[in-house]
Design a protein around this motif. Structure first.
Motif: not given
Ligand SMILES: Nc1ncnc2c1ncn2[C@@H]1O[C@H](COP(=O)(O)OP(=O)(O)OP(=O)(O)O)[C@@H](O)[C@H]1O
Ligand SMILES: [Mg+2]
Length: 375
Positions: A139, A144, A146-148, A152, A178-179, A184, A210, A249, A251, A261, A268
């Motif tokens: 990460k 970051g 929306d998953g950007r 994984i 990786g959980v 969630e 994401g 958020e 897990f 998380n 939000h």
């Molecule tokens: N350590 C992990 N183990 C398993 N899945 C994960 C892990 N980290 C993230 N994910 C998956 O990826 C998604 C996005 O991760 P995360 O919330 O950390 O990122 P983000 O881009 O900052 O999201 P947001 O848009 O919520 O700010 C999580 O909701 C989950 O589904």
């Protein structure tokens, strides 16, 4: 009363709907054609990385708050030291901005988070994976959404690809376990300067690539985990002396354990459901909290509800052009953000309240699909 808000996107735009009812003035930092600017919210032009723009914004409200975390924290701390009421404080906001700092602080507070390590290079990831197991998640330490900034990775080839992509964006990385996810959850807590705390019910969240796509309440995880989530949210709000709103958020792993998380110190995506499903919206609650007003009642007001995001379709068409189709779905509450359509971009959401979570989800999905043109 008046609130100055960093950011002028859809969260600011929906904050304005709440501000109107309370006759609170809202001034936002951004551009006139941002989602909030387009509906007439007063805009101070500029970015959160510009100290003078932040200072100018802060002059326009009794309190300074945020709809996103893209800002210069040192500049914020400096204007806070000049007497600006930044809520939440710059110190607490650092938790949302820097995920390594967030993981370390939460661990020190006794909150369970995924195992993690800084990852200056791919060999650090290799060592981490050897100590634990694949998959691991790489990460971005900050920036970051929306998953950007989330990769994984099942093997070192994926790790190398992630590092290559991150290098292009000059991102600092860390690695975490990786959980194995069973569920969630997300939960929103408000705390006012008075110390008053109010917690919304935990909701189930569903991510795709994401990005948050669906939210349902009541949660399916059962009351023990839901109340544990509530305790964690309150603990963090109290430890951090939160003034404002915070989304947590979480897990649930396959052993039924709860891990945090990430935190967002603002309204939000997972909290949109409360606008129709709870006795106060997250947007009104945020304003009340930062203005140190009595907090609203966060209790669920309906048997069940679901929220589904409206995402820009691949053909570039605009869901707003299919508004009538979405509104045809019984008791669909459609929210459009007034943003120009791009494939994959969050353009709005639909909430449906119904007697059961399944029925709510089915109808909210249908309305979103109608608007996306894929129903
Ligand atoms: N350590 C992990 N183990 C398993 N899945 C994960 C892990 N980290 C993230 N994910 C998956 O990826 C998604 C996005 O991760 P995360 O919330 O950390 O990122 P983000 O881009 O900052 O999201 P947001 O848009 O919520 O700010 C999580 O909701 C989950 O589904
Ligand atoms: Mg997230």
């Amino acid at each position: 009363m008046s609130v100055a808000m960093v950011g002028a996107g859809q969260l600011a735009r929906m904050s304005w709907q709440a501000a109107i009812s309370l006759d609170v003035e809202l001034v936002c930092l951004g551009a006139a054609d941002d989602a909030a600017g387009r509906v007439g919210v007063e805009i101070v032009g500029g970015s959160g990385y510009d100290r003078e723009a932040l200072r100018e914004l802060a002059r326009r409200g009794e309190v300074l708050t945020y709809e996103h975390e893209l800002l210069d924290l040192d500049a914020l701390a400096a204007i806070e030291a000049e007497g600006v009421a930044a809520r939440p404080s710059a110190g607490l906001l650092r938790l949302a901005v820097d995920k390594v700092h967030q993981r370390r602080t939460l661990s020190a507070w006794g909150v369970t988070v995924p195992a993690f390590d800084p990852a200056p290079d791919t060999s650090a990831v290799e060592r981490f994976a050897a100590r634990r197991q694949w998959p691991v998640v790489i990460k971005a330490r900050s920036g970051g959404y929306d998953g950007r900034g989330v990769w994984i990775c099942e093997d070192m080839t994926a790790v190398e690809a992630a590092f290559e992509q991150a290098e292009r964006g000059a991102l600092e990385l860390y690695v975490e376990e990786g959980v194995p996810l069973a569920n969630e959850l997300a939960i929103i807590v408000a705390r006012a300067a008075s110390g008053e705390i109010a917690v919304f019910e935990a909701v189930d969240t569903h991510q795709e690539d994401g990005m948050c796509r669906e939210v349902v309440m009541p949660t399916t995880v059962g009351s023990a985990l839901a109340s544990q989530a509530r305790d964690v949210a309150v603990e963090i709000a109290e430890r951090g002396e939160l003034q404002g709103l915070m989304a947590v958020e979480l897990f649930v792993n396959r052993r039924g354990e709860l891990l945090v998380n990430e935190l967002a110190l603002r309204t939000h995506n997972t909290g949109h459901i409360h606008t129709e499903a709870s006795r106060v919206s997250q947007f009104e609650q945020h304003l009340r909290a930062v203005l140190n007003l009595p907090l609203g009642d966060p209790a669920r007001a309906v048997p069940a509800a679901a929220m589904v995001n409206i995402i820009g379709p691949a053909d570039g068409s605009d869901p707003a052009d299919r508004l009538a189709a979405g509104l045809q779905v019984r008791s669909a509450h459609v929210h459009l953000y007034g943003k120009s359509p791009r494939p994959g971009r969050k353009l709005g959401h639909v909430t449906v309240c119904a007697p059961t979570p399944d029925e709510a989800l089915q109808r909210a999905r249908l309305a979103a699909a109608q608007m996306q043109g894929d129903a």
